[in-house]
Design an enzyme around this catalytic site. Structure first.
Site, mmCIF file in Angstrom:
data_model
loop_
_atom_site.group_PDB
_atom_site.id
_atom_site.type_symbol
_atom_site.label_atom_id
_atom_site.label_comp_id
_atom_site.label_asym_id
_atom_site.label_seq_id
_atom_site.Cartn_x
_atom_site.Cartn_y
_atom_site.Cartn_z
ATOM 1 C CB ILE A 76 -0.991 0.021 1.193
ATOM 2 C CG1 ILE A 76 -0.258 -0.099 2.534
ATOM 3 C CG2 ILE A 76 -2.024 -1.082 1.051
ATOM 4 C CD1 ILE A 76 -1.201 -0.043 3.738
ATOM 5 C CG ASP A 77 -0.142 4.332 -2.590
ATOM 6 O OD1 ASP A 77 0.496 3.482 -3.237
ATOM 7 O OD2 ASP A 77 -1.157 4.915 -3.026
#
Length: 333
Positions: free
Chosen positions: A166-167
């Site tokens: 995930i970012d």
């Protein structure tokens, strides 16, 4: 949505068991395909790849091309090959010999752990694995300290245990695999989009609809390779279901359910319908008026999948982070 989740929980484990654990699983994290457009025609492939992925050097890609880890239209090429519009470039899994990734005693918010998997609640601002500009202080450094040698090695020494990402500024649930068997098993579920992923986020603008589905392919932006965009010609299928939980004057608190897991999917999809995520300066434009908001207001709340050993459906949720709760309180006033 409830019917979809019930269907997933009742899914036969035989569908997942069909994975041959000796076979190489190819998903978005393990290989990449790039469609060449007119704007890139005539460029040497080694130069193109170095510009495309600035996390690696040109010499890195030259070596990968020599080792036939880069294919054009399913065939190996030489470093001086000049791309043509319509070419399909495939980057196969490349083992990265990075020897200086060290364990670091960084606190982890562990939601669940057993001999196969670790579910962590990733904080805002933490990068998942080392990369240029982020050589340490990453989730990988933290899990290496916590797990020792008990991490899958499929993604190489720079990404041990990492089966999805995930970012940096997205918080929430993330699966870490502690052995190769578990990694392959989870990777297959990611590949066939059977992982149950539910996010929460705050978007800009009052939403006029209570729920909807965005079905628009996502690919690398042809104008800026550092960004993703809606790409009807060369993008991959991307489907996001959204539901408005609360509407405010200028913002909306939403839930997102992913059918696919493309890079920046929710961020790109919501921006495409005029409701970028609050704080997302990459896809949203203007800087947020809320002080100390770091990046997009997005949280990976729930993740559900078939467990690699028990073959039962399991589901884990990470609570909303403090900054998110405070924002909601502010918007409700």
């Amino acid at each position: 949505m409830a019917e979809e989740e019930k269907s997933m929980k009742n899914k036969s484990s035989s569908e997942v068991n069909s994975l041959n654990e000796e076979e190489k699983v190819v998903n978005d994290d393990l290989s990449e395909e790039i469609s060449i457009t007119d704007s890139d025609s005539g460029i040497r492939i080694d130069r193109f790849l170095a510009d495309y992925d600035k996390s690696h050097t040109r010499s890195f890609f030259q070596k990968a091309i020599e080792e036939q880890k880069v294919l054009v239209n399913s065939s190996p090429v030489k470093n001086n090959y000049r791309l043509k519009a319509g070419d399909n470039v495939t980057i196969l899994p490349i083992k990265e010999e990075v020897l200086d990734v060290e364990p670091q005693d960084i606190p982890l918010d562990i939601i669940y752990e057993d001999d196969d998997i670790l579910i962590v609640n990733k904080p805002k601002g933490m990068v998942v694995h080392p990369a240029p500009g982020h050589p340490d202080g990453t989730l990988v450094n933290a899990v290496m300290y916590h797990c020792g040698d008990s991490l899958s090695a499929i993604n190489g020494v720079i990404r041990p245990g990492i089966v999805h990402r995930i970012d940096r500024d997205t918080t929430g649930s993330l699966i870490v695999c502690k052995n190769d068997r578990a990694h392959l098993f989870i990777a297959e579920q990611i590949k066939v989009h059977s992982i149950n992923r539910i996010y929460r986020g705050i978007v800009c603008g009052h939403m006029n609809t209570t729920e909807g589905t965005i079905n628009a392919p996502i690919g690398r932006s042809e104008k800026d390779r550092k960004k993703m965009s809606i790409n009807e010609k060369h993008g991959k299928e991307a489907i996001t279901h959204y539901k408005v939980l609360e509407n405010f004057n200028d913002y909306a608190y939403c839930e997102f359910k992913l059918e696919t897991g493309r890079t920046h999917q929710i961020r790109v999809h919501m921006a495409s319908i005029g409701h970028p995520l609050l704080g997302d300066e990459v896809y949203g434009g203007a800087r947020s008026k809320f002080k100390n908001l770091q990046g997009q207001c997005l949280h990976a709340m729930t993740i559900g999948f078939i467990h690699p050993s028990t073959k039962e459906y399991v589901e884990f949720s990470a609570p909303l982070p403090d900054y998110f709760e405070k924002l909601l309180k502010t918007l409700r006033v």
